[in-house]
Design a protein around this motif. Structure first.
Motif, PDB file in Angstrom:
ATOM      1  N   GLU A   1      22.254 -32.869   2.877  1.00 23.30           N
ATOM      2  CA  GLU A   1      21.520 -31.607   2.979  1.00 23.30           C
ATOM      3  C   GLU A   1      20.269 -31.631   2.114  1.00 23.30           C
ATOM      4  O   GLU A   1      20.273 -32.168   1.010  1.00 23.30           O
ATOM      5  CB  GLU A   1      22.425 -30.440   2.562  1.00 23.30           C
ATOM      6  CG  GLU A   1      21.863 -29.078   2.871  1.00 23.30           C
ATOM      7  CD  GLU A   1      22.935 -28.008   2.882  1.00 23.30           C
ATOM      8  OE1 GLU A   1      22.746 -27.001   3.599  1.00 23.30           O
ATOM      9  OE2 GLU A   1      23.955 -28.169   2.180  1.00 23.30           O
ATOM     10  N   VAL A   2      19.216 -31.048   2.662  1.00 26.35           N
ATOM     11  CA  VAL A   2      17.969 -30.870   1.923  1.00 26.35           C
ATOM     12  C   VAL A   2      17.547 -29.418   2.084  1.00 26.35           C
ATOM     13  O   VAL A   2      17.459 -28.908   3.202  1.00 26.35           O
ATOM     14  CB  VAL A   2      16.852 -31.792   2.461  1.00 26.35           C
ATOM     15  CG1 VAL A   2      15.525 -31.473   1.778  1.00 26.35           C
ATOM     16  CG2 VAL A   2      17.218 -33.254   2.256  1.00 26.35           C
ATOM     17  N   VAL A   3      17.319 -28.731   0.965  1.00 29.44           N
ATOM     18  CA  VAL A   3      16.929 -27.328   0.998  1.00 29.44           C
ATOM     19  C   VAL A   3      15.769 -27.107   0.038  1.00 29.44           C
ATOM     20  O   VAL A   3      15.759 -27.647  -1.072  1.00 29.44           O
ATOM     21  CB  VAL A   3      18.101 -26.395   0.604  1.00 29.44           C
ATOM     22  CG1 VAL A   3      17.696 -24.932   0.791  1.00 29.44           C
ATOM     23  CG2 VAL A   3      19.348 -26.704   1.393  1.00 29.44           C
ATOM     24  N   HIS A   4      14.801 -26.323   0.477  1.00 26.27           N
ATOM     25  CA  HIS A   4      13.712 -25.888  -0.397  1.00 26.27           C
ATOM     26  C   HIS A   4      13.817 -24.385  -0.580  1.00 26.27           C
ATOM     27  O   HIS A   4      14.149 -23.654   0.352  1.00 26.27           O
ATOM     28  CB  HIS A   4      12.353 -26.231   0.221  1.00 26.27           C
ATOM     29  CG  HIS A   4      11.187 -25.619  -0.496  1.00 26.27           C
ATOM     30  ND1 HIS A   4      10.261 -24.810   0.124  1.00 26.27           N
ATOM     31  CD2 HIS A   4      10.815 -25.667  -1.797  1.00 26.27           C
ATOM     32  CE1 HIS A   4       9.364 -24.414  -0.753  1.00 26.27           C
ATOM     33  NE2 HIS A   4       9.675 -24.931  -1.926  1.00 26.27           N
ATOM     34  N   GLY A   5      13.558 -23.915  -1.785  1.00 22.64           N
ATOM     35  CA  GLY A   5      13.575 -22.481  -2.049  1.00 22.64           C
ATOM     36  C   GLY A   5      12.523 -22.108  -3.060  1.00 22.64           C
ATOM     37  O   GLY A   5      12.025 -22.963  -3.814  1.00 22.64           O
ATOM     38  N   GLU A   6      12.160 -20.839  -3.060  1.00 20.78           N
ATOM     39  CA  GLU A   6      11.191 -20.337  -4.037  1.00 20.78           C
ATOM     40  C   GLU A   6      11.513 -18.900  -4.377  1.00 20.78           C
ATOM     41  O   GLU A   6      12.208 -18.204  -3.630  1.00 20.78           O
ATOM     42  CB  GLU A   6       9.768 -20.474  -3.497  1.00 20.78           C
ATOM     43  CG  GLU A   6       9.554 -19.902  -2.124  1.00 20.78           C
ATOM     44  CD  GLU A   6       8.274 -20.421  -1.477  1.00 20.78           C
ATOM     45  OE1 GLU A   6       7.306 -20.675  -2.204  1.00 20.78           O
ATOM     46  OE2 GLU A   6       8.266 -20.561  -0.250  1.00 20.78           O
ATOM     47  N   ALA A   7      11.023 -18.464  -5.509  1.00 23.44           N
ATOM     48  CA  ALA A   7      11.273 -17.108  -5.982  1.00 23.44           C
ATOM     49  C   ALA A   7       9.954 -16.459  -6.360  1.00 23.44           C
ATOM     50  O   ALA A   7       9.121 -17.070  -7.035  1.00 23.44           O
ATOM     51  CB  ALA A   7      12.222 -17.122  -7.180  1.00 23.44           C
ATOM     52  N   TYR A   8       9.770 -15.227  -5.925  1.00 20.38           N
ATOM     53  CA  TYR A   8       8.535 -14.501  -6.227  1.00 20.38           C
ATOM     54  C   TYR A   8       8.627 -13.879  -7.615  1.00 20.38           C
ATOM     55  O   TYR A   8       9.610 -13.213  -7.954  1.00 20.38           O
ATOM     56  CB  TYR A   8       8.309 -13.407  -5.187  1.00 20.38           C
ATOM     57  CG  TYR A   8       7.121 -12.517  -5.497  1.00 20.38           C
ATOM     58  CD1 TYR A   8       5.823 -13.003  -5.392  1.00 20.38           C
ATOM     59  CD2 TYR A   8       7.309 -11.202  -5.906  1.00 20.38           C
ATOM     60  CE1 TYR A   8       4.731 -12.203  -5.683  1.00 20.38           C
ATOM     61  CE2 TYR A   8       6.228 -10.383  -6.202  1.00 20.38           C
ATOM     62  CZ  TYR A   8       4.948 -10.893  -6.089  1.00 20.38           C
ATOM     63  OH  TYR A   8       3.881 -10.091  -6.381  1.00 20.38           O
ATOM     64  N   VAL A   9       7.605 -14.110  -8.429  1.00 19.93           N
ATOM     65  CA  VAL A   9       7.518 -13.510  -9.765  1.00 19.93           C
ATOM     66  C   VAL A   9       6.167 -12.822  -9.877  1.00 19.93           C
ATOM     67  O   VAL A   9       5.122 -13.482  -9.906  1.00 19.93           O
ATOM     68  CB  VAL A   9       7.671 -14.563 -10.876  1.00 19.93           C
ATOM     69  CG1 VAL A   9       7.563 -13.900 -12.245  1.00 19.93           C
ATOM     70  CG2 VAL A   9       8.998 -15.296 -10.743  1.00 19.93           C
ATOM     71  N   ALA A  10       6.180 -11.485  -9.923  1.00 21.66           N
ATOM     72  CA  ALA A  10       4.930 -10.719  -9.926  1.00 21.66           C
ATOM     73  C   ALA A  10       4.225 -10.786 -11.274  1.00 21.66           C
ATOM     74  O   ALA A  10       2.996 -10.801 -11.347  1.00 21.66           O
ATOM     75  CB  ALA A  10       5.214  -9.266  -9.550  1.00 21.66           C
ATOM     76  N   ASP A  11       5.011 -10.808 -12.354  1.00 21.32           N
ATOM     77  CA  ASP A  11       4.418 -10.714 -13.693  1.00 21.32           C
ATOM     78  C   ASP A  11       4.997 -11.797 -14.591  1.00 21.32           C
ATOM     79  O   ASP A  11       5.844 -11.527 -15.438  1.00 21.32           O
ATOM     80  CB  ASP A  11       4.692  -9.326 -14.277  1.00 21.32           C
ATOM     81  CG  ASP A  11       4.026  -9.126 -15.642  1.00 21.32           C
ATOM     82  OD1 ASP A  11       3.021  -9.814 -15.910  1.00 21.32           O
ATOM     83  OD2 ASP A  11       4.522  -8.290 -16.420  1.00 21.32           O
ATOM     84  N   PRO A  12       4.563 -13.054 -14.434  1.00 18.60           N
ATOM     85  CA  PRO A  12       5.111 -14.128 -15.268  1.00 18.60           C
ATOM     86  C   PRO A  12       4.745 -13.948 -16.732  1.00 18.60           C
ATOM     87  O   PRO A  12       3.610 -13.627 -17.054  1.00 18.60           O
ATOM     88  CB  PRO A  12       4.467 -15.391 -14.680  1.00 18.60           C
ATOM     89  CG  PRO A  12       3.229 -14.918 -13.997  1.00 18.60           C
ATOM     90  CD  PRO A  12       3.531 -13.534 -13.502  1.00 18.60           C
ATOM     91  N   ARG A  13       5.737 -14.178 -17.605  1.00 13.57           N
ATOM     92  CA  ARG A  13       5.503 -14.037 -19.046  1.00 13.57           C
ATOM     93  C   ARG A  13       5.450 -15.397 -19.740  1.00 13.57           C
ATOM     94  O   ARG A  13       4.617 -15.619 -20.609  1.00 13.57           O
ATOM     95  CB  ARG A  13       6.618 -13.191 -19.679  1.00 13.57           C
ATOM     96  CG  ARG A  13       6.750 -11.797 -19.088  1.00 13.57           C
ATOM     97  CD  ARG A  13       5.634 -10.880 -19.531  1.00 13.57           C
ATOM     98  NE  ARG A  13       5.536 -10.747 -20.961  1.00 13.57           N
ATOM     99  CZ  ARG A  13       6.318  -9.945 -21.703  1.00 13.57           C
ATOM    100  NH1 ARG A  13       7.270  -9.228 -21.122  1.00 13.57           N
ATOM    101  NH2 ARG A  13       6.155  -9.877 -23.001  1.00 13.57           N
ATOM    102  N   SER A  14       6.369 -16.290 -19.374  1.00 11.69           N
ATOM    103  CA  SER A  14       6.402 -17.610 -20.005  1.00 11.69           C
ATOM    104  C   SER A  14       7.242 -18.549 -19.140  1.00 11.69           C
ATOM    105  O   SER A  14       8.321 -18.168 -18.674  1.00 11.69           O
ATOM    106  CB  SER A  14       7.010 -17.533 -21.408  1.00 11.69           C
ATOM    107  OG  SER A  14       7.240 -18.833 -21.921  1.00 11.69           O
TER     108      SER A  14
END
Length: 313
Positions: free
Chosen positions: A233-246
């Motif tokens: 299995e190969v999976v790609h994922g991402e997460a939205y971050v509106a206000d990155p701090r560090s």
């Protein structure tokens, strides 16, 4: 139980400034100190979310005593391996837009006897663990084969073994057959021998690492999320971050979330990305649980767009 081994832990001090200007005297608006080192971060993230974890760390000097005090204050189970040198202290300078400038000390020199004691303590703890996780840079005195030795020794325990390191120590560990490794894009590039510019490049490099001995590859790609490459299995994922701090500690949170969710398949990747995104929203090094659903803004793609160019490139 998940046991982490951090050969080169630290006490991390973070200074928040309005703007980092080279050569000027700056005043910090706030500051704080945390126990750190990649394995320590993983164990603390797990503990904060209610998962049983234990950190194995070398401890020596005033900073070592301070590290122990901090770990006790956070309620983390740990095994201290005494050393003659002093645990390192690192400095991070945090700007309002999330930019972090980090200065890491090299750490103490560990003798052969101290390194052997560290491996023995890890294996002893691993006899009662689901996972034994070797993390981070190696201290002075440790040869590049430290993680390979750890992987080999762990085969005599019920624990599965993960390695999160880079350079020669990671390369040396691959033939020993770790069940999981967690490289970032730079480490994938090192394995591939060229820049990682697309998701396809990342997958090719991850598959190469599997050919060299890794069971599964969880690769963090910064703002482009992460890819999981397993046998079938190969999976790609991402997460939205509106206000990155560090972004400091985001990779450690990714690994912690993946292990906590069973360390296999798309749903484990979803949890991993959620924990990583939560870490990016916080200013410190160590992920803290805040009661919200960390996976709410995570998107998984079972069909990977291999032509997609990475934003970090």
């Amino acid at each position: 139980m998940i046991v982490t081994v951090t050969p080169n832990p630290s006490v991390d001090r973070t200074l928040a400034v309005g703007r980092l200007t080279h050569g000027e005297v700056l005043r910090a608006s706030s500051s704080w100190s945390e126990p750190s080192g990649k394995g320590v971060n993983v164990a603390l993230a797990l503990s904060a979310h209610g998962y049983a974890s234990r950190a194995v760390v070398p401890v020596g000097g005033a900073e070592g005593a301070r590290l122990e005090t901090m770990l006790r204050a956070r309620g983390l189970e740990y095994v201290a391996v005494p050393i003659g040198g002093e645990v390192r202290s690192n400095i991070s300078v945090l700007e309002p837009d999330g930019t972090v400038t980090k200065v890491n000390e090299p750490g103490p020199h560990l003798t052969e006897t101290e390194l052997k004691a560290l491996v023995e303590a890890a294996i002893s703890a691993g006899e009662r663990a689901e996972w034994l996780v070797g993390c981070g840079s190696l201290p002075v005195g440790a040869g590049s084969g430290f993680y390979a030795e750890l992987v080999g020794a762990a085969r005599h325990t019920p624990a599965r073994i993960a390695v999160d390191s880079s350079g020669a120590p990671l390369a040396a560990a691959l033939p020993a057959g770790p069940d999981l490794i967690k490289p970032n894009a730079d480490e994938l590039a090192e394995a591939a021998g060229h820049a990682i510019e697309t998701l396809g490049d990342a997958l090719t490099a991850a598959r190469r690492l599997r050919e060299l001995g890794a069971g599964a590859v969880l690769a963090s790609l910064g703002p482009d999320g992460a890819v999981l490459v397993e046998e079938n299995e190969v999976v790609h994922g991402e997460a939205y971050v509106a206000d990155p701090r560090s972004t400091v500690g985001a990779g450690d949170a990714l690994l912690a979330g993946f292990l906590a969710a069973g360390a296999r398949g798309p749903e484990a990747l979803r949890t991993a990305l959620g924990w990583s995104a939560a870490a990016v929203r916080q200013p410190g090094t160590v992920l803290q649980a805040d009661g919200t659903d960390p996976t709410a803004d995570v998107t998984l793609h079972d069909r990977v767009d291999e032509r997609r160019r990475l934003r970090r490139s």
